[in-house]
Structures are given as structure tokens and as C-alpha cells.
Design a protein around this motif. Structure first.
Motif, short mmCIF file in Angstrom:
data_model
loop_
_atom_site.label_atom_id
_atom_site.label_comp_id
_atom_site.label_asym_id
_atom_site.label_seq_id
_atom_site.Cartn_x
_atom_site.Cartn_y
_atom_site.Cartn_z
N LYS A 220 -7.06 10.56 -0.17
CA LYS A 220 -7.33 10.02 1.16
C LYS A 220 -6.37 10.57 2.21
O LYS A 220 -6.74 10.78 3.36
CB LYS A 220 -7.25 8.49 1.11
N ASN A 221 -5.12 10.78 1.82
CA ASN A 221 -4.12 11.32 2.74
C ASN A 221 -3.58 12.65 2.23
O ASN A 221 -2.39 12.94 2.30
CB ASN A 221 -2.97 10.31 2.92
N GLN B 126 6.29 3.56 7.31
CA GLN B 126 5.09 4.37 7.47
C GLN B 126 5.40 5.84 7.18
O GLN B 126 5.33 6.69 8.07
CB GLN B 126 4.51 4.20 8.89
N HIS C 160 0.02 8.05 -0.35
CA HIS C 160 -1.31 8.43 -0.85
C HIS C 160 -2.44 7.72 -0.15
O HIS C 160 -3.54 8.25 -0.03
CB HIS C 160 -1.37 8.18 -2.36
N ASP C 161 -2.20 6.48 0.30
CA ASP C 161 -3.24 5.71 0.99
C ASP C 161 -2.55 4.89 2.08
O ASP C 161 -1.99 3.83 1.80
CB ASP C 161 -3.98 4.81 0.00
N PRO C 162 -2.59 5.35 3.33
CA PRO C 162 -1.84 4.68 4.40
C PRO C 162 -2.23 3.23 4.63
O PRO C 162 -1.46 2.48 5.25
CB PRO C 162 -2.16 5.54 5.62
N TYR D 38 3.45 10.79 4.12
CA TYR D 38 2.89 11.41 2.92
C TYR D 38 2.37 10.41 1.89
O TYR D 38 2.02 10.80 0.79
CB TYR D 38 3.94 12.30 2.25
#
Length: 556
Positions: free
Chosen positions: A169-170, A470, A475-477, A473
Motif C-alpha cells: 500500500k505504501n 508518521q 507499510h500501511d499509513p 516508510y
């Protein structure tokens, strides 16, 4: 320092180990590095920017060999092990090949590096980071093939959780490289030159190496209090002491592949056919080791740490391991700790698969009736980003209240282990009136307060959680929470906790959980009362008590 059952006190005459009036005694595991001089050599691999800026000292000999270490402190401030990049703009994996046990990264990520040498990759994986010793670097145009040493390579590529992410996702999982002279490119960084037996350091502005107090760690554990079920160590109290400067070399010798909360994998793999007698859908099998601590206790009761400091630790700071009860940690400071600030209770023995419930026949094994109160935990887990401020495993009737936890990379307070809904030894734990803020500085799938497994009668009440990190990097913000009951959590009441929004998660929970009145609607009086009580708020303003200039060590 080693305390045995014969060192125990009594309820009316406890054994006291405390600071004399107006004194600040330090139990240090470090050695002072002296003889610093400007490095006049044209050292191969040292970046041009560092030439003429770096100072060098000879590494002391301990036991007939050059001392090895992974940390260095200058005037009480941790120096940075030479790395790239120097900020949070971390590069990402290109590919991750489980079958070939190799990774591919961009050539720009390695810069001028061409030989693996002592190089390490610190790899971000969801809720953990791994330390992987690099075996080979093979440049092929704009890409580089990377392989790793054993035993961590096998464990890293075979275990299923947590795993690196490719094109998620990120984006893909991030990493940085460390421990090579080619990476020493700014003030505050250092490098250990193992071939020459020297340490290199680029001073920060204002640091004068001829008078700087530079410490390298030698001892892994400073204090060990060790009793047994039938012969415990009881009624021992530590007051006003500082414990400082410990080492941990396992990552340099075997790598470091954690499962969660710093508990590192000894082995792990996926079942070909998911499902175990305890959990029908489980595919993840894992066996873990426990990281060491600067102060360790087992087989004890009625021990107490009061107004102590735990500083500059290379792994965990304080660990109540097993067979402990009625102990208290009150008004202590935990600062600059590489791993967990406090570890408490079993996290699965090495020979026990980690998803199995712990329920010993002899209940004296269980860490019970423990109190963690009015402690300040800050800048913990600053190397192992998957560690936490307070890590409680299989514990019973334990109270964690009025602590402040801040500046941690992952979760603030974690209670429980095992990922199981099955009844186990845990119950009646209380997490109340704690203040957790500026957490999740590097990882997600995270919460201020986090639980695992069935623990009936447990309450999470009147805590204050805010200021999520925040990192760019993760994986899922979006996968972060203020309160998080994870796999198997059951029988837990979550009530009257203040946080800025109702962002919570209940994942694969068991029965009996109660959520009531959590979020910004909670009374301001509860919000303001969370954290250190007035008698202990001086901890927030207290200057760090620096170890003696002579680098005094614990006598062995």
C-alpha cells in the motif's frame, strides 16, 4: 553484581542497596576510551568529506582480545553508528526472493560500497526491524544483489510474520545500511575498524576529543538477582542508583530477526497445512529467544526499585523474567534504551512454540502481583524499533499505572503473549492512568496500549494516548490505533480512556471484551490526571545524572 537467596532480607529488615545522602552512585558496564588523536592517514574507503575530520582511538584489550561493541557514547550522548541514509528518506527493496534467499536493491542505495565487510542491513518489516549481516554485494548495472549470513538468512526467509513487503500500500519495505567506513560521512557518526582494532569518530560541533568522556560498553548485565521457586530472593530494595552502559553482541554474531516486542526468532516457518490443536487457522510456527537486560531478576519476591535510573542500555533495561511476585518499580527513569524499557513475565520458553498458551502446573512460576508505577520511559527501543516502553508477557494481577511513555518507535505498553483465545495463566491485570505520547515513531500496526490473548478480569482504564508518529516508510499509513486488542484478546474491559479520536482496533478477539466511553468525550479530569503523579513529576525536569568521569565499572 549477583544476588542470591542468602542475600535476601525480611519484611522487617529488608536488604537495602541505596545511594548515600547527596551521592549519585553509578553501576556502569562501560569502559572509557582514551588516547584520541586526529586520524592523519588516508584511510581507504573513508569519504572525502570525512578526511581530516575524523578522530581515532585504539580499542582496549579485554581478555586478550580487542573489545567488540555496537554502541558508543560521547559525553553521555549516543553516537550514530555510521549509516546511509542519514535521515528518514529510506530506500526500498526492489525484490525479495524467498527461494534464492536474496534481496535486490538499487545501486544508489549502496553508494561506493562494493565489499560486504562488516556491513549490516536494518530492514523495516511492518511492526519490527531486522538486523541482517550482509554476506555479498553484487552490482549489476543499476541494481545490487544482496545475500546474508547464517543463521539469520534461513530464519529471515522462512518465517512468515512479519515479512518484508513488496509493492504494498505504501511501496516496498524500507531499509538502511550501517557499519562500514564508507558510510561515515557526517559529525556524530562512528565506525569500528575491526582489522586495525580502532574506533573512528567524527566529533559533533562543540565536542573536544582531548577532554571528551567516551564510553564503550563491555558488560551485558550489570545486576542479576537469581533465586528459585523454593529458595527465592526476597525483600531486596534498590534506591537512588543509576544503571548505565550495557552491551549486546548477538546481532553482530547471529543477526537479529524479531517476531514481536524484540523477542527474536530462533526458528520459524509456515505449516504446509494450516491449523493446530489450539488454533484452526494458524500457519505461523515460531520459537523465540529473549533479549538480555541490564538488570535481571528471577525467582524473587518483594523486591523494589525506587528512584533509580536506567540509562544507555544496548538491549532491555529491567527484566522480571519468571517466578516473581509482589515486586515494585516506582519513580524510576528509563532513557536511551536500545530495546524494551521494562520486560515482565514469560514470553514463551525457547523450546515451546510461541503460540501455545502458558499455564504452568506450579503457579509460582507466574509473574504475579507486580506494580509498575510513576515511572518515566522515554527514548526506549531506539535501535530495535519493534520493542516497546513496557512489555508484559504472560502476567497475572499486575498493575501498570501512572507511568509516562514517550518517544518510542512502536507501541507504548504491551500486555499479553501467545495470540490465543485459549485460557492461560493471564488474568486480572490493570493498565490505568498512564500517559502515552509520541509513539509509533518508526513502525505501524501499533497502538499506545496493545494486548494479546485471553486475560479475563483485565482492565484498561483512564489512560491518555495521543501524538502518533508518521514515518514516511510505514507499510500501511492508516493502520495505527490508540487502543488495540489483538489476536485472542478476551475478557478485557476498555473504559474511560482519553484520546483525540475513536481510532481503535479489535482484531480476531475472543469473547467478553467490553468497550465503554473511550475517546475525546472522556472527562478532562481523567485526561489531566494520567501520567506521573505530582510527587514524581520532577522526573520530567531532572537532568540526566551522568556517569562518573572515570567510567567506573561494576566489579566482577
Amino acid at each position: 553484581m549477583f544476588l542470591r537467596p542468602e542475600d535476601a532480607g525480611t519484611v522487617t529488615s529488608p536488604t537495602l542497596i541505596e545511594a548515600a545522602p547527596n551521592e549519585q552512585p553509578v553501576l556502569s558496564g562501560g569502559v572509557t576510551l582514551t588516547g584520541w588523536r586526529k586520524d592523519g592517514s588516508n584511510r581507504l574507503g573513508l569519504p572525502a568529506a570525512a578526511q581530516g575530520q575524523v578522530w581515532v582511538a585504539d580499542v582496549p584489550m579485554v581478555g586478550g582480545r580487542a573489545l567488540a561493541f555496537r554502541q558508543l557514547w560521547v559525553n553521555g550522548r549516543k553516537a550514530v553508528r555510521a549509516r546511509t541514509p542519514n535521515d528518514d528518506n529510506l530506500p526500498r527493496l526492489l525484490t525479495w526472493d524467498v527461494d534464492k534467499q536474496e534481496a535486490w536493491i538499487t545501486a544508489t542505495a549502496v553508494g561506493t560500497l562494493r565489499q560486504a565487510g562488516q556491513l549490516e542491513m536494518v530492514l523495516h518489516q511492518m511492526w519490527a526491524v531486522n538486523v541482517l549481516r550482509v554476506k555479498t554485494l553484487t552490482v549489476q548495472g543499476a541494481k545490487v544483489r544482496v545475500t546474508f549470513h547464517e543463521p539469520e538468512s534461513k530464519v529471515q526467509f522462512e518465517h512468515p510474520w512479519p515479512r518484508p513487503i513488496i509493492n504494498g500500500k505504501n511501496g516496498s519495505s524500507a531499509f538502511y545500511l550501517t557499519n562500514a567506513v564508507e558510510l561515515l560521512d557526517q559529525p556524530g557518526e562512528w565506525h569500528y575498524d575491526g582489522q586495525r582494532g580502532q574506533v573512528l569518530y567524527w566529533p559533533r560541533p562543540g565536542e573536544t576529543m582531548s577532554s571528551a568522556h567516551v564510553v564503550a560498553p563491555v558488560l551485558e548485565t550489570l545486576v542479576q538477582v537469581s533465586g528459585s521457586l523454593d529458595q527465592p530472593v526476597a525483600y531486596v530494595q534498590f534506591k537512588g542508583l543509576t544503571f548505565a552502559y550495557t552491551t549486546w553482541l548477538r546481532p553482530s554474531e547471529q543477526g537479529h530477526v524479531p517476531l514481536q516486542a524484540g523477542m527474536y526468532l530462533l526458528d520459524g516457518y509456515s505449516l504446509q497445512q494450516p491449523g493446530t490443536p489450539d488454533k484452526a487457522g494458524l500457519e505461523n510456527q515460531a520459537w523465540i529467544g529473549r533479549p538480555p537486560a541490564g538488570v535481571e531478576l528471577a525467582g524473587v519476591h518483594h523486591t523494589r526499585f525506587e528512584r533509580c535510573q536506567f540509562l544507555h542500555m544496548a538491549s532491555a533495561a529491567l527484566d522480571y523474567q519468571s517466578s516473581t511476585h509482589n515486586d515494585a518499580v516506582v519513580g524510576c527513569t528509563f532513557r536511551d534504551v536500545a530495546g524494551n524499557g521494562i520486560q515482565l513475565g514469560k514470553f514463551s520458553d525457547e523450546g515451546t512454540e510461541t503460540h501455545l498458551p502458558y499455564n504452568p502446573k506450579d503457579e509460582r512460576e507466574i509473574c504475579t502481583n507486580e506494580l509498575l508505577e510513576n515511572n518515566l520511559l522515554t527514548d526506549c527501543a531506539n535501535e530495535d524499533w519493534g520493542c516497546v516502553g513496557i512489555a508484559a508477557g504472560f502476567v497475572r494481577n499486575t498493575t501498570i499505572r501512572h507511568n509516562e511513555v514517550s518517544q518510542v518507535p512502536y507501541t507504548g505498553i504491551s500486555v499479553g503473549w501467545g495470540w490465543t483465545k485459549t485460557a492461560n495463566c493471564m488474568r486480572d491485570n490493570r493498565v490505568t492512568a498512564n500517559y502515552i505520547h509520541h509513539y509509533a515513531q518508526h513502525t505501524y500496526d501499533v497502538a499506545g496500549i496493545y494486548t494479546l490473548s485471553a486475560q479475563p478480569g483485565t482492565t484498561i482504564t483512564e489512560n491518555r494516548v495521543e501524538e502518533i508518529g508518521q514515518a514516511p516508510y510505514v507499510h500501511d499509513p492508516d493502520h495505527w490505533f490508540y487502543l488495540y486488542l489483538d489476536e485472542g484478546s478476551a475478557g478485557i474491559t476498555v473504559q474511560d480512556n482519553w484520546c483525540p479520536a475513536e481510532k481503535f482496533l479489535a482484531n480476531a478477539n475472543g469473547p467478553g471484551n467490553v468497550w465503554k466511553n473511550n475517546g475525546p468525550m472522556v472527562a478532562n479530569a481523567i485526561k489531566q490526571a494520567a501520567g506521573l503523579e505530582p510527587a514524581y513529576r520532577d522526573l520530567l525536569a531532572e537532568q540526566i545524572k551522568k556517569p562518573a568521569a572515570n567510567g567506573a565499572q561494576v566489579k566482577q
